[in-house]
Design a protein around this motif. Structure first.
Motif, short mmCIF file in Angstrom:
data_model
loop_
_atom_site.label_atom_id
_atom_site.label_comp_id
_atom_site.label_asym_id
_atom_site.label_seq_id
_atom_site.Cartn_x
_atom_site.Cartn_y
_atom_site.Cartn_z
N ALA A 1 -0.01 14.71 5.01
CA ALA A 1 -0.41 14.58 6.41
C ALA A 1 -1.86 14.14 6.52
O ALA A 1 -2.70 14.45 5.67
CB ALA A 1 -0.21 15.91 7.14
N GLY A 2 -2.14 13.38 7.57
CA GLY A 2 -3.51 12.99 7.87
C GLY A 2 -3.98 11.72 7.20
O GLY A 2 -5.12 11.29 7.40
N GLN A 3 -3.16 11.10 6.37
CA GLN A 3 -3.57 9.87 5.71
C GLN A 3 -3.00 8.67 6.47
O GLN A 3 -1.78 8.59 6.67
CB GLN A 3 -3.09 9.85 4.26
CG GLN A 3 -3.74 10.91 3.40
CD GLN A 3 -3.43 10.71 1.92
OE1 GLN A 3 -2.85 9.72 1.53
NE2 GLN A 3 -3.83 11.67 1.10
N PRO A 4 -3.85 7.73 6.90
CA PRO A 4 -3.36 6.58 7.67
C PRO A 4 -2.51 5.68 6.79
O PRO A 4 -2.72 5.59 5.58
CB PRO A 4 -4.64 5.87 8.12
CG PRO A 4 -5.67 6.27 7.11
CD PRO A 4 -5.31 7.67 6.70
N PRO A 5 -1.53 5.00 7.38
CA PRO A 5 -0.68 4.10 6.58
C PRO A 5 -1.45 2.87 6.13
O PRO A 5 -2.39 2.43 6.78
CB PRO A 5 0.46 3.74 7.54
CG PRO A 5 -0.14 3.91 8.91
CD PRO A 5 -1.11 5.05 8.80
N LEU A 6 -1.05 2.32 5.01
CA LEU A 6 -1.57 1.04 4.52
C LEU A 6 -0.66 -0.07 5.03
O LEU A 6 0.56 0.09 5.08
CB LEU A 6 -1.62 1.03 2.99
CG LEU A 6 -2.44 2.15 2.35
CD1 LEU A 6 -2.30 2.09 0.83
CD2 LEU A 6 -3.90 2.06 2.75
#
Length: 669
Positions: free
Chosen positions: A441-446
């Protein structure tokens, strides 16, 4: 006694060589007290050639470190400035910047200024020397140039220095050639010749440190002492006062675990009353001290040791000072099996040390493999590079070495798409929109757009790959392993397409295969896949097709009416498309009067109306029949003509509406 005198003469001769000869004769760990208080401006080459590797670091990394160490030798009374060139723009001979104005040395601020340098551009030696000299006042000072190359901005630095020296004779110019090509140093030596300074050639970081130390410790030209007036004649005898003790060189060596420290440390020597009589930096130093008791302090990073030293004044006197510290050697890697040079990580690593046992804070250099002497105890170590972070804990013991490699635990994932059943993946990225989501959670998509096979560098773990294409979203799980490159293929399912045709929006769909003829051809399929027509002039009321996703052209022909539409079919879609012709069905019955003989053959012709209100000269449809005929025609105005084999004929004008089924009777006369 003779042997002692010989040693004293030999030491004096060697000292003269150190001050006057090449830097190769200067010991990097032999530090003496700096007596020169003149302001100095250090000019540092940060041009593109300074990116050249020098062992495990670049020339610029080595120069940064050595310059910072050198500036720590300055006393609080000696102001210093810092100028760099070639670090911001390519092909720009004006890229010269004052990083620090002339002021007392501020080590943290200078470290920050030096860490921002990136080897980029040209080598404007002349302009940089002119710039540095302009920072000094009319009282003069020292300009010290460190460069690995010659002027390439079409000026003569020797002529420039000659002019600057004539303008202010109190300015001295030194030059240090660092890693220069064979023979190039001779062309820079004239800077020192014209500028009243020294020229020293160096090949590595150790000799660079020796050179800078030699230059900063070179005293200013001595002035003859004033001649004291002759004392008046004395008639009263005075007691003979013994001369003060003569200072003699005493070697102080820093030791860790019974061996010499691996790198320079800061020495400070104070008298019993607390007055500092010496400061220097090295693995060992040799101050001149008179016999007595001193407090010697050795400092490096967050480790410090104080020791009482009794100086006896004997020849070749040495004292070892044990430093309670350990050597921590650290390194950062992308992953086991994945070299950092094979990634696109940008910038310098940022290291943090968090003491866990009450030690003082310490800093690490922003390089890939820093090494530091640290006070004993446990530390939490973290490194950040390119948005990724690794952590570990180390335990430093006095006199011991500890090594730790921090693994960013990275891997690569390559995404690709293929049409169901195809062996090859798509080789065109047109219309492809990718994203890779972490399970954390909390990691933006690439994201990647319009790329056939994007590759992402990510931390090992679980991800979901998404592909948006032709209005459809496909999803595939992806597990990235540390140090590996994974290939994840998203299969594009075929689409189902059902076609129906009708005369118009309000008309019922065709149910008779004779009313509809279909042609379905590809326009641009996903991934530029090649495919032939799905249908070609096929008579069928409502065909059902399985097609490759993409754009298709559908043509429906019915009687004299036809229409063409383009359809975009998404992967896996189950689409039903209705094609309306904007036409009508016109049924014609041609017959003579009831008492007349019936015709054997009647030719019925349909002439479409023109925009001018007339009718075309050629029929759009013409057919022979015994009596009745039905035709599907584009909606509009028509003149209908009927004639039989006996010459009997008749006409009618009809307005046919979209979707209408009309009947028209024509009397043959």
């Amino acid at each position: 006694m003779v042997r002692r005198l010989y040693r004293s003469l030999l030491r004096a001769g060697l000292a003269a060589v150190l001050l006057a000869g090449a830097v190769g004769a200067v010991r990097a760990d032999d530090r003496t007290f700096i007596r020169d208080e003149r302001p100095v401006v250090l000019v540092l080459d940060a041009s593109g050639s300074m990116a050249t590797p020098l062992g495990r670091e670049s020339r610029l990394d080595a120069a940064r470190r050595v310059v910072l160490d050198t500036l720590t030798l300055f006393s609080a009374k000696r102001p210093a400035g810092l100028v760099a060139y070639g670090h911001r723009r390519k092909d720009d001979c004006t890229d010269i910047e004052t990083l620090r104005k002339i002021a007392p040395v501020d080590v943290p601020a200078i470290r920050k200024s030096l860490s921002a340098l990136r080897p980029t551009g040209m080598t404007p030696l002349s302009a940089a020397l002119r710039h540095a000299a302009g920072l000094l006042s009319a009282d003069g000072g020292v300009v010290m140039l460190v460069s690995d190359g010659l002027e390439n901005c079409r000026e003569d630095p020797c002529a420039v220095v000659d002019a600057l020296k004539r303008a202010n004779a109190k300015v001295v110019f030194h030059v240090v050639g660092f890693g220069m090509a064979d023979g190039e140093m001779k062309r820079l030596a004239c800077i020192a010749d014209k500028g009243g300074g020294r020229a020293i050639e160096t090949r590595d970081a150790t000799r660079l440190e020796q050179a800078l130390k030699t230059l900063v410790e070179t005293p200013p030209p001595s002035q003859p002492p004033p001649v004291a007036p002759a004392p008046p004649a004395q008639t009263v005898e005075k007691p003979v006062v013994p001369p003060p003790p003569t200072p003699k060189p005493v070697t102080l060596r820093a030791m860790v675990g019974g061996t010499s420290v691996p790198g320079p440390v800061l020495f400070s020597v104070a008298t019993a009353s607390g007055a500092t009589v010496y400061e220097g930096k090295g693995t060992e130093v040799t101050p001149d001290l008179v016999p007595g008791v001193y407090k010697a302090r050795v400092t490096i990073a967050n480790a410090r040791t104080e020791s009482d030293v009794t100086v006896a004044g004997t020849a070749d006197e040495r004292h070892d000072i044990a430093l309670a510290a350990g050597l921590a050697s650290l390194a950062v890697i992308a992953a086991q099996g994945l070299d950092l040079k094979d990634t696109d990580l940008k910038g310098d690593p940022i290291w943090t040390l968090a003491p866990k046992d009450g030690q003082a804070p310490a800093e690490l250099d922003p390089v890939l493999a820093p090494a530091a002497m640290l006070a004993p105890g446990r530390y939490d170590v973290a490194v950040s590079l390119g948005g990724f972070t690794a952590r570990t804990e180390i335990a430093v013991a006095a006199g011991k070495s500890v090594r730790a490699t921090l693994d960013l635990d990275l891997g690569k994932v390559t995404l690709e798409a293929a049409v169901a059943g195809a062996d090859r993946s798509l080789d065109s990225g047109a219309g492809l929109s990718w994203s890779l989501d972490s399970a954390k959670a909390g990691q933006p998509p690439l994201r990647a757009e319009a790329i056939a096979r994007p590759t992402f560098l990510v931390a090992a773990g679980s991800y979901k790959a998404h592909l948006v294409i032709a209005g459809a979203t496909l999803t595939q799980d992806a597990v990235v392993q540390s140090g590996k490159t994974m290939i994840v293929r998203l299969e594009l399912p075929s689409a189902e397409l059902v076609l129906t045709g009708a005369l118009g929006p309000e008309a019922p769909p065709f149910t008779d295969w004779r009313d509809a003829t279909w042609t379905v051809r590809p326009v641009k399929l996903i991934g530029d896949v090649n495919a032939g027509p799905a249908l070609e002039n096929k008579a069928e009321a409502s065909p059902a097709l399985v097609v490759t996703p993409g754009e298709w052209e559908v043509t429906l022909v019915s009687g004299g009416a036809s229409t063409t539409r383009r359809l975009t079919v998404a992967p896996g879609a189950k689409a039903a498309e209705r094609i309306d012709l904007a036409a009508g069905r016109l049924s014609v019955s041609a017959a003579p009067a009831a008492d007349a003989p019936p015709p054997l053959n009647v030719v019925i012709s349909f002439f479409p109306g023109t925009p001018e209100g007339a009718f075309a000269g050629k029929p759009i449809v013409e057919a022979g029949t015994r009596r009745d005929f039905a035709a599907i025609l584009p909606a509009g105005r028509y003149r209908i003509a009927a004639a039989d084999e006996t010459g009997r004929a008749g006409t009618a004008v009809v307005e046919l509406k979209p979707g209408e089924s009309a009947t028209q009777e024509i009397a043959l006369k």
